[in-house]
Design a protein around this motif. Structure first.
Motif, mmCIF file in Angstrom:
data_model
loop_
_atom_site.group_PDB
_atom_site.id
_atom_site.type_symbol
_atom_site.label_atom_id
_atom_site.label_comp_id
_atom_site.label_asym_id
_atom_site.label_seq_id
_atom_site.Cartn_x
_atom_site.Cartn_y
_atom_site.Cartn_z
ATOM 1 N N UNK A 19 -67.145 -18.757 -18.990
ATOM 2 C CA UNK A 19 -67.988 -18.915 -20.270
ATOM 3 C C UNK A 19 -68.820 -20.132 -20.098
ATOM 4 N N UNK A 20 -68.559 -21.145 -19.115
ATOM 5 C CA UNK A 20 -69.627 -22.193 -18.821
ATOM 6 C C UNK A 20 -70.980 -21.748 -18.186
ATOM 7 N N UNK A 21 -70.500 -20.766 -17.257
ATOM 8 C CA UNK A 21 -71.810 -20.055 -16.795
ATOM 9 C C UNK A 21 -72.845 -19.208 -17.393
ATOM 10 N N UNK A 22 -72.010 -18.488 -18.369
ATOM 11 C CA UNK A 22 -72.811 -17.843 -19.482
ATOM 12 C C UNK A 22 -73.443 -18.726 -20.325
ATOM 13 N N UNK A 23 -73.013 -19.876 -20.789
ATOM 14 C CA UNK A 23 -73.717 -20.738 -21.625
ATOM 15 C C UNK A 23 -74.941 -21.459 -20.681
ATOM 16 N N UNK A 24 -74.995 -21.323 -19.628
ATOM 17 C CA UNK A 24 -76.041 -21.816 -18.739
ATOM 18 C C UNK A 24 -77.001 -20.908 -18.736
ATOM 19 N N UNK A 25 -76.774 -19.642 -18.410
ATOM 20 C CA UNK A 25 -77.792 -18.635 -18.094
ATOM 21 C C UNK A 25 -78.334 -17.867 -19.561
ATOM 22 N N UNK A 30 -83.033 -12.421 -20.543
ATOM 23 C CA UNK A 30 -83.327 -11.374 -21.531
ATOM 24 C C UNK A 30 -82.010 -10.311 -21.637
ATOM 25 N N UNK A 31 -81.460 -10.077 -20.296
ATOM 26 C CA UNK A 31 -80.096 -9.275 -20.325
ATOM 27 C C UNK A 31 -78.982 -9.931 -19.536
ATOM 28 N N UNK A 32 -77.922 -9.888 -20.115
ATOM 29 C CA UNK A 32 -76.572 -10.468 -19.557
ATOM 30 C C UNK A 32 -75.749 -9.407 -19.113
ATOM 31 N N UNK A 33 -75.085 -9.276 -17.880
ATOM 32 C CA UNK A 33 -74.131 -8.305 -17.410
ATOM 33 C C UNK A 33 -73.076 -9.104 -17.273
ATOM 34 N N UNK A 34 -71.857 -8.533 -18.069
ATOM 35 C CA UNK A 34 -70.256 -9.221 -18.266
ATOM 36 C C UNK A 34 -69.748 -8.132 -16.950
ATOM 37 N N UNK A 35 -69.003 -9.005 -16.072
ATOM 38 C CA UNK A 35 -68.243 -8.092 -15.111
ATOM 39 C C UNK A 35 -66.579 -8.575 -15.274
ATOM 40 N N UNK A 36 -65.841 -7.898 -15.776
ATOM 41 C CA UNK A 36 -64.286 -8.141 -15.603
ATOM 42 C C UNK A 36 -63.465 -6.989 -15.225
ATOM 43 N N UNK A 37 -63.463 -6.971 -13.994
ATOM 44 C CA UNK A 37 -62.987 -5.710 -13.281
ATOM 45 C C UNK A 37 -61.673 -5.399 -13.528
ATOM 46 N N UNK A 109 -68.583 -10.796 -26.688
ATOM 47 C CA UNK A 109 -68.925 -11.263 -27.910
ATOM 48 C C UNK A 109 -69.705 -12.636 -28.236
ATOM 49 N N UNK A 110 -69.591 -13.549 -27.167
ATOM 50 C CA UNK A 110 -70.255 -14.795 -27.196
ATOM 51 C C UNK A 110 -71.764 -14.574 -26.551
ATOM 52 N N UNK A 111 -71.878 -13.582 -25.606
ATOM 53 C CA UNK A 111 -73.369 -13.296 -24.978
ATOM 54 C C UNK A 111 -74.090 -12.798 -26.194
ATOM 55 N N UNK A 112 -73.551 -11.844 -26.896
ATOM 56 C CA UNK A 112 -74.229 -11.227 -28.038
ATOM 57 C C UNK A 112 -74.862 -12.209 -29.148
ATOM 58 N N UNK A 113 -74.200 -13.017 -29.142
ATOM 59 C CA UNK A 113 -74.612 -14.277 -30.101
ATOM 60 C C UNK A 113 -76.043 -14.804 -29.749
ATOM 61 N N UNK A 114 -76.426 -14.918 -28.672
ATOM 62 C CA UNK A 114 -77.524 -15.466 -28.088
ATOM 63 C C UNK A 114 -78.928 -14.711 -28.219
ATOM 64 N N UNK A 142 -82.444 -11.826 -15.711
ATOM 65 C CA UNK A 142 -81.283 -11.081 -15.818
ATOM 66 C C UNK A 142 -80.154 -11.928 -15.370
ATOM 67 N N UNK A 143 -79.163 -11.918 -16.024
ATOM 68 C CA UNK A 143 -78.069 -12.988 -15.773
ATOM 69 C C UNK A 143 -76.791 -11.961 -15.420
ATOM 70 N N UNK A 144 -76.015 -12.204 -14.377
ATOM 71 C CA UNK A 144 -74.863 -11.475 -14.149
ATOM 72 C C UNK A 144 -73.642 -12.652 -14.416
ATOM 73 N N UNK A 145 -72.590 -12.262 -14.972
ATOM 74 C CA UNK A 145 -71.562 -13.205 -15.376
ATOM 75 C C UNK A 145 -70.051 -12.639 -14.931
ATOM 76 N N UNK A 146 -69.628 -12.901 -13.705
ATOM 77 C CA UNK A 146 -68.347 -12.626 -13.357
ATOM 78 C C UNK A 146 -67.497 -13.247 -14.421
ATOM 79 N N UNK A 147 -66.463 -12.693 -14.989
ATOM 80 C CA UNK A 147 -65.736 -13.232 -16.043
ATOM 81 C C UNK A 147 -64.332 -14.446 -15.285
#
Length: 249
Positions: A19-25, A30-37, A109-114, A142-147
Motif C-alpha cells: 500500500x505504501x509503495x502504491x501511494x508513492x507510485x 499512467x498504468x499500475x500493475x497489481x501482483x498478488x500471486x 480498489x485503491x489504485x483505481x481511485x487515482x 508504469x508502476x508495478x506493485x507486488x502486494x
C-alpha cells in the motif's frame, strides 16, 4: 528528502511494494500493475479466463459487499467459489464475481481511485498483461506493485513474499524486453530474479512460506495453478470498478 526519490522519478518502469509503495507510485504513473500471486490475481486470471468478471472488494468492506449483491454479483463464499483459484475452474461464463482480499483486491480498489489504468497480473498471465500495458502506457510511466503479505494475515507490517517478487519480476522482464534502459533498479532486480529462477518457479512456490501455508491448509492445487508460468493470455484490466479481460472487453 524529496518524495520524488521514493516515486522513482526519472524511470519509466517502476516497482514498489504494498500500500505504501502504491501511494508513492500512483500519482505519477499512467498504468499500475497489481501482483498478488497467492492468491488474488491468480484467482482473477482463472475467473476471467472462464468468461467471468471480478469485482475487487476490500476485505471487511460490508457496504461494498452489500452493493455487489444488489448489483447481481456472486460474492466469494456465498456459494462454492472463493478466493481459492482451484474453486473457480468451473465458474460459469458471464458471472460477476465479488472477490474480497486483504492485499490484491484492496490495492486494486485503491489504485483505481487515482485515475491510472489498473491491471492485475500473476505468473500465469504476466507476458499478456505486459503487452497490453505497453499499448496503453506509450512512453508514460508504469508502476508495478507486488502486494506482499502481512505479518498477522490482515494487519501488521508488510511481509514481502517471494511469490509476488517472482510475479512482479515476470511482468518487469516482459516490459524490459522492449525498454531495458528505462527501468528503475528495483524493477531491474525483480526482472533478474524471475529470469534467473524461471525454471525453478514451481519448486519455489511450493517451498516458500506462502506456498507452504496454503499446502498445509489443503490448498496445494492453488499453488500449482499459480506456478503455471505463461499459461494464460488473459489481461485483466479494471474498468468502472470491475476487472475484465482487456482482450475481449
Amino acid at each position: 528528502m524529496s518524495e520524488d526519490v521514493f516515486s522513482q522519478t526519472g524511470y519509466r518502469i517502476r516497482l514498489e511494494w504494498g500500500e505504501d509503495g502504491l501511494a508513492a507510485l500512483a500519482p505519477s504513473c499512467a498504468v499500475l500493475v497489481i501482483v498478488d500471486v497467492l492468491s488474488f490475481t491468480t484467482a482473477v486470471d482463472i475467473a476471467l479466463d472462464r468468461g467471468g468478471r471480478v469485482l475487487p472488494v476490500r476485505r471487511g468492506d460490508v457496504r461494498a459487499i452489500s452493493s455487489a449483491r444488489s448489483a447481481g454479483a456472486v460474492v466469494a463464499g456465498d456459494q462454492k467459489w472463493t478466493l481459492r483459484p482451484s474453486s473457480l475452474l468451473d465458474l460459469p461464463a458471464g458471472t460477476l464475481f465479488a472477490l474480497p482480499s486483504p492485499n490484491g483486491a484492496t490495492l486494486c480498489a485503491r489504485a483505481a481511485a487515482g485515475g491510472a489504468t489498473v491491471f492485475a497480473a500473476c505468473l500465469r498471465n504476466a507476458e499478456a498483461v505486459a503487452r497490453e500495458v505497453e499499448k496503453i502506457a506509450g512512453q508514460r510511466p508504469i508502476g508495478i506493485v507486488p502486494a506482499g503479505e502481512r505479518w498477522g494475515v490482515t494487519a501488521g507490517p508488510l511481509r514481502p513474499g517471494i511469490e509476488d517478487l517472482l510475479g512482479a519480476g515476470a511482468v518487469a522482464a516482459a516490459l524490459l524486453a522492449t525498454d531495458a534502459r528505462g527501468a528503475s533498479p528495483e524493477t531491474t532486480l525483480a526482472a533478474s530474479c524471475f529470469s534467473h529462477e524461471v525454471e525453478n518457479v514451481v519448486e519455489l512456490l511450493r517451498g516458500c512460506s506462502s506456498g507452504r501455508e496454503l499446502t498445509a491448509a489443503g490448498h496445494a492445487a492453488d499453488v500449482e495453478l499459480a506456478a503455471a508460468v505463461g499459461s494464460s493470455s488473459c489481461a485483466p484490466v479494471l474498468r468502472d470498478g470491475v476487472l475484465a479481460n482487456r482482450l475481449f472487453s
